[in-house]
Design a protein around this motif. Structure first.
Motif, PDB file in Angstrom:
ATOM      1  N   THR A 171       0.822  -1.355   0.040  1.00 54.96           N
ATOM      2  CA  THR A 171       0.151  -0.072   0.018  1.00 54.96           C
ATOM      3  C   THR A 171       1.057   0.883   0.042  1.00 54.96           C
ATOM      4  O   THR A 171       1.968   1.258   0.457  1.00 54.96           O
ATOM      5  CB  THR A 171      -0.892   0.229   1.548  1.00 54.96           C
ATOM      6  N   SER A 172       0.615   2.172  -0.787  1.00 59.67           N
ATOM      7  CA  SER A 172       1.730   3.571  -0.678  1.00 59.67           C
ATOM      8  C   SER A 172       0.584   4.886  -1.126  1.00 59.67           C
ATOM      9  O   SER A 172      -0.205   4.807  -1.284  1.00 59.67           O
ATOM     10  CB  SER A 172       1.702   4.079  -1.919  1.00 59.67           C
ATOM     11  N   ALA A 173       1.565   5.886  -0.867  1.00 58.10           N
ATOM     12  CA  ALA A 173       0.834   6.875   0.015  1.00 58.10           C
ATOM     13  C   ALA A 173       1.656   7.994  -1.366  1.00 58.10           C
ATOM     14  O   ALA A 173       2.351   8.170  -0.974  1.00 58.10           O
ATOM     15  CB  ALA A 173       0.289   7.649   1.276  1.00 58.10           C
ATOM     16  N   ALA A 174       0.777   9.291  -2.062  1.00 56.57           N
ATOM     17  CA  ALA A 174       1.320   9.788  -2.406  1.00 56.57           C
ATOM     18  C   ALA A 174       1.192  11.022  -1.707  1.00 56.57           C
ATOM     19  O   ALA A 174       0.018  11.000  -0.920  1.00 56.57           O
ATOM     20  CB  ALA A 174       0.551  10.563  -3.563  1.00 56.57           C
ATOM     21  N   TYR A 175       2.196  11.844  -1.350  1.00 55.42           N
ATOM     22  CA  TYR A 175       2.159  13.043  -0.407  1.00 55.42           C
ATOM     23  C   TYR A 175       2.704  14.250  -1.571  1.00 55.42           C
ATOM     24  O   TYR A 175       3.845  13.856  -2.127  1.00 55.42           O
ATOM     25  CB  TYR A 175       2.994  13.035   0.630  1.00 55.42           C
ATOM     26  N   GLU A 176       2.642  15.442  -1.054  1.00 56.24           N
ATOM     27  CA  GLU A 176       3.104  16.670  -1.420  1.00 56.24           C
ATOM     28  C   GLU A 176       4.168  17.267  -0.392  1.00 56.24           C
ATOM     29  O   GLU A 176       2.868  17.468   0.522  1.00 56.24           O
ATOM     30  CB  GLU A 176       2.410  17.343  -2.770  1.00 56.24           C
ATOM     31  N   VAL A 177       4.908  18.309  -0.735  1.00 53.78           N
ATOM     32  CA  VAL A 177       5.435  19.451  -0.008  1.00 53.78           C
ATOM     33  C   VAL A 177       5.361  20.482  -1.012  1.00 53.78           C
ATOM     34  O   VAL A 177       5.775  20.884  -1.918  1.00 53.78           O
ATOM     35  CB  VAL A 177       6.832  18.484   0.359  1.00 53.78           C
ATOM     36  N   VAL A 178       4.888  21.909  -0.397  1.00 50.72           N
ATOM     37  CA  VAL A 178       4.924  22.862  -0.599  1.00 50.72           C
ATOM     38  C   VAL A 178       5.344  24.114   0.067  1.00 50.72           C
ATOM     39  O   VAL A 178       5.775  23.656   1.939  1.00 50.72           O
ATOM     40  CB  VAL A 178       3.204  23.600  -1.000  1.00 50.72           C
ATOM     41  N   ASN A 179       6.448  24.392  -0.147  1.00 51.39           N
ATOM     42  CA  ASN A 179       7.140  25.615   0.224  1.00 51.39           C
ATOM     43  C   ASN A 179       6.872  26.293   0.240  1.00 51.39           C
ATOM     44  O   ASN A 179       6.605  27.023  -0.465  1.00 51.39           O
ATOM     45  CB  ASN A 179       9.050  25.292  -0.242  1.00 51.39           C
ATOM     46  N   LYS A 180       6.192  27.323   1.206  1.00 53.56           N
ATOM     47  CA  LYS A 180       5.636  28.447   0.851  1.00 53.56           C
ATOM     48  C   LYS A 180       6.605  29.955   1.797  1.00 53.56           C
ATOM     49  O   LYS A 180       6.311  30.942   1.731  1.00 53.56           O
ATOM     50  CB  LYS A 180       4.217  28.417   2.059  1.00 53.56           C
ATOM     51  N   GLY A 181       7.970  29.106   2.354  1.00 52.46           N
ATOM     52  CA  GLY A 181       9.283  30.255   2.852  1.00 52.46           C
ATOM     53  C   GLY A 181       9.870  31.210   1.638  1.00 52.46           C
ATOM     54  O   GLY A 181       9.925  30.354   0.556  1.00 52.46           O
ATOM     55  N   PRO A 182      10.596  31.892   2.671  1.00 54.75           N
ATOM     56  CA  PRO A 182      11.554  32.671   1.326  1.00 54.75           C
ATOM     57  C   PRO A 182      12.841  31.612   1.370  1.00 54.75           C
ATOM     58  O   PRO A 182      13.691  32.192   0.321  1.00 54.75           O
ATOM     59  CB  PRO A 182      11.874  33.650   2.831  1.00 54.75           C
ATOM     60  N   VAL A 183      13.187  30.764   1.688  1.00 56.04           N
ATOM     61  CA  VAL A 183      14.771  29.461   1.467  1.00 56.04           C
ATOM     62  C   VAL A 183      14.382  28.653   1.421  1.00 56.04           C
ATOM     63  O   VAL A 183      13.203  28.202   1.528  1.00 56.04           O
ATOM     64  CB  VAL A 183      15.762  30.032   2.965  1.00 56.04           C
ATOM     65  N   ALA A 184      15.516  27.902   0.585  1.00 54.07           N
ATOM     66  CA  ALA A 184      14.778  25.778   0.087  1.00 54.07           C
ATOM     67  C   ALA A 184      15.138  25.389   1.515  1.00 54.07           C
ATOM     68  O   ALA A 184      15.812  25.920   2.363  1.00 54.07           O
ATOM     69  CB  ALA A 184      16.789  25.761  -0.717  1.00 54.07           C
ATOM     70  N   LEU A 185      14.228  24.547   1.734  1.00 52.17           N
ATOM     71  CA  LEU A 185      14.257  23.707   2.705  1.00 52.17           C
ATOM     72  C   LEU A 185      14.595  22.355   2.046  1.00 52.17           C
ATOM     73  O   LEU A 185      14.101  22.011   1.083  1.00 52.17           O
ATOM     74  CB  LEU A 185      13.284  23.716   3.784  1.00 52.17           C
ATOM     75  N   THR A 186      14.483  21.448   3.784  1.00 49.57           N
ATOM     76  CA  THR A 186      14.744  19.697   3.305  1.00 49.57           C
ATOM     77  C   THR A 186      13.966  19.732   4.946  1.00 49.57           C
ATOM     78  O   THR A 186      13.937  20.156   5.696  1.00 49.57           O
ATOM     79  CB  THR A 186      16.479  19.452   3.962  1.00 49.57           C
ATOM     80  N   TYR A 187      12.626  19.071   4.360  1.00 53.11           N
ATOM     81  CA  TYR A 187      11.817  18.858   4.901  1.00 53.11           C
ATOM     82  C   TYR A 187      11.658  16.900   5.554  1.00 53.11           C
ATOM     83  O   TYR A 187      12.340  15.572   4.775  1.00 53.11           O
ATOM     84  CB  TYR A 187      10.599  18.636   4.732  1.00 53.11           C
ATOM     85  N   THR A 188      11.607  16.734   6.728  1.00 59.34           N
ATOM     86  CA  THR A 188      11.484  14.917   7.300  1.00 59.34           C
ATOM     87  C   THR A 188      10.444  15.510   8.025  1.00 59.34           C
ATOM     88  O   THR A 188       9.018  15.841   8.589  1.00 59.34           O
ATOM     89  CB  THR A 188      12.315  14.893   8.411  1.00 59.34           C
ATOM     90  N   VAL A 189       9.485  13.968   6.855  1.00 59.77           N
ATOM     91  CA  VAL A 189       8.168  13.764   7.591  1.00 59.77           C
ATOM     92  C   VAL A 189       7.890  12.554   7.995  1.00 59.77           C
ATOM     93  O   VAL A 189       8.084  11.519   6.923  1.00 59.77           O
ATOM     94  CB  VAL A 189       7.493  14.213   5.874  1.00 59.77           C
ATOM     95  N   VAL A 190       6.844  12.011   8.709  1.00 60.72           N
ATOM     96  CA  VAL A 190       6.169  11.172   8.812  1.00 60.72           C
ATOM     97  C   VAL A 190       5.410  11.127   8.868  1.00 60.72           C
ATOM     98  O   VAL A 190       3.998  11.933   8.961  1.00 60.72           O
ATOM     99  CB  VAL A 190       5.848  10.617  10.504  1.00 60.72           C
ATOM    100  N   ILE A 191       5.275   9.948   7.949  1.00 60.64           N
ATOM    101  CA  ILE A 191       3.488   9.144   6.643  1.00 60.64           C
ATOM    102  C   ILE A 191       3.012   7.776   7.890  1.00 60.64           C
ATOM    103  O   ILE A 191       3.595   6.990   7.853  1.00 60.64           O
ATOM    104  CB  ILE A 191       3.406   9.567   6.017  1.00 60.64           C
ATOM    105  N   THR A 192       1.819   8.204   8.254  1.00 62.51           N
ATOM    106  CA  THR A 192       1.168   7.069   9.608  1.00 62.51           C
ATOM    107  C   THR A 192      -0.478   6.918   8.220  1.00 62.51           C
ATOM    108  O   THR A 192      -0.605   7.260   7.992  1.00 62.51           O
ATOM    109  CB  THR A 192       1.240   7.653  10.989  1.00 62.51           C
TER     110      THR A 192
END
Length: 337
Positions: free
Chosen positions: A104-125
């Motif tokens: 089973t797979s989940a599709a996700y999206e990350v939207v950066n609304k900030g002023p600098v490039a970001l690296t995200y760490t996300v936990v999906i349950t």
């Protein structure tokens, strides 16, 4: 003379089962988190297409949300498959229920609304029909430019057909320039800093810091890691004393020792520790999700995410750098977060 049909190879009778098991092996191999560059936008800024699946009503957090859920392929049929040219029927035993639900797979999206490039760490349950957690998967999405959307997928590793939903439960994001180095890479500085997941017992918390010399030259430190405590908006946290040594926090880490000069040859590592108690009495508890770490004065910062729950104690102990007991392979140790 009466002729009998020629005997058929025994393998032919098991071919459907072999194919079914091979398909299952492919599903199991695909489990895990999405690669850092998977599903990101193209060079023209156009978001990558999402895989087909059932839409998910996930409000998300901090610009990250699950958008759809795709169940695993249906398991092969266990019904007999007779062949008109054969005097017998071929039958594939059904796959175990647990394996049938894998993938089973989940599709996700990350939207950066900030002023600098970001690296995200996300936990999906991944959840069941009652909303109970069935599996947690951590995804790191690197270098999301301001105003950009990055999309990807993550697979559940819980081998169960009961996964019916998915949601974002935790998001941390740090400036891409300060994110811990990716696994198997070495920053231009030749120095890699990370934090482990920590240990907790009866209110005592300890998180280890690791400094790897993954470069080609010796690197020397003397003293304590330089720390900046940051809140959820990555703004400085006031009112917390950073203590040199852990003696005021606990005796469990041994007696405080004076800092010593530590020279790391390429491939060697040094360690330090953060120690605190989460005791809560009068006052407002202080939580520190981010810690900006410098190996020494003048070194570039790395922001780690140990999530310090300092309670109302108002203090954090840090031990000095000391050489690790064993060498770290150049470019290979996992920095943690």
């Amino acid at each position: 003379m009466r002729r009998f049909p020629a005997a058929r190879p025994a393998l032919a009778a098991t071919t459907p089962l072999v194919s079914a098991l091979a398909a299952t092996a492919l599903l199991l191999t695909g489990c895990g988190t999405t690669p850092a560059d998977g599903g990101r936008t193209g060079t023209d800024g156009t978001p990558a297409a999402l895989p087909s699946g059932t839409p998910i009503d996930d409000p998300g957090k901090d610009g990250v949300r699950v958008v759809s859920l795709t169940p695993p392929p249906a398991p092969p049929s266990s019904s007999p498959s007779p062949s008109p040219s054969r005097p017998y029927a071929v039958h594939a035993d059904p796959l175990p229920t647990a394996l049938a639900g894998a993938g089973t797979s989940a599709a996700y999206e990350v939207v950066n609304k900030g002023p600098v490039a970001l690296t995200y760490t996300v936990v999906i349950t991944f959840t069941n029909e009652d909303g109970g957690a069935m599996d947690n998967q951590r995804v790191t999405v690197r270098d999301v430019a301001p105003g950009k959307t990055v999309r990807g997928t993550v697979q559940a590793q819980a081998f169960t057909p009961r996964v019916t939903g998915a949601k974002v439960t935790t998001v941390t994001k740090v400036p891409a320039s300060e994110a811990p180095a990716e696994v198997g890479t070495c920053p231009a500085s030749g120095i890699r800093i990370g934090a482990d997941d920590g240990n907790a017992a009866m209110g005592l918390r300890v998180v280890g810091l690791r400094l790897d010399n993954c470069g080609t030259r010796d690197y020397t430190v003397e003293g304590y890691p330089l720390l900046e405590l940051l809140d959820s908006r990555r703004e400085p946290v006031d009112g917390v004393r950073i203590l040199h040594g852990s003696g005021e926090i606990t005796t469990g880490l041994g007696p405080d020792e004076p800092p010593r000069r530590v020279t790391l040859r390429p491939g060697e590592s040094a360690t330090a520790a953060l120690a605190w108690r989460n005791t809560t009495e009068s006052g407002t508890p202080v939580n520190v999700p981010y810690v900006r770490v410098r190996a020494k004065a003048g070194a570039g910062p790395v922001t780690v995410t140990p999530h310090l729950d300092l309670g109302t104690t108002g203090k954090l102990g840090v031990t000095p750098w000391k050489k690790a007991g064993q060498q770290a392979a150049s470019g290979g140790s996992r920095p943690g977060s």
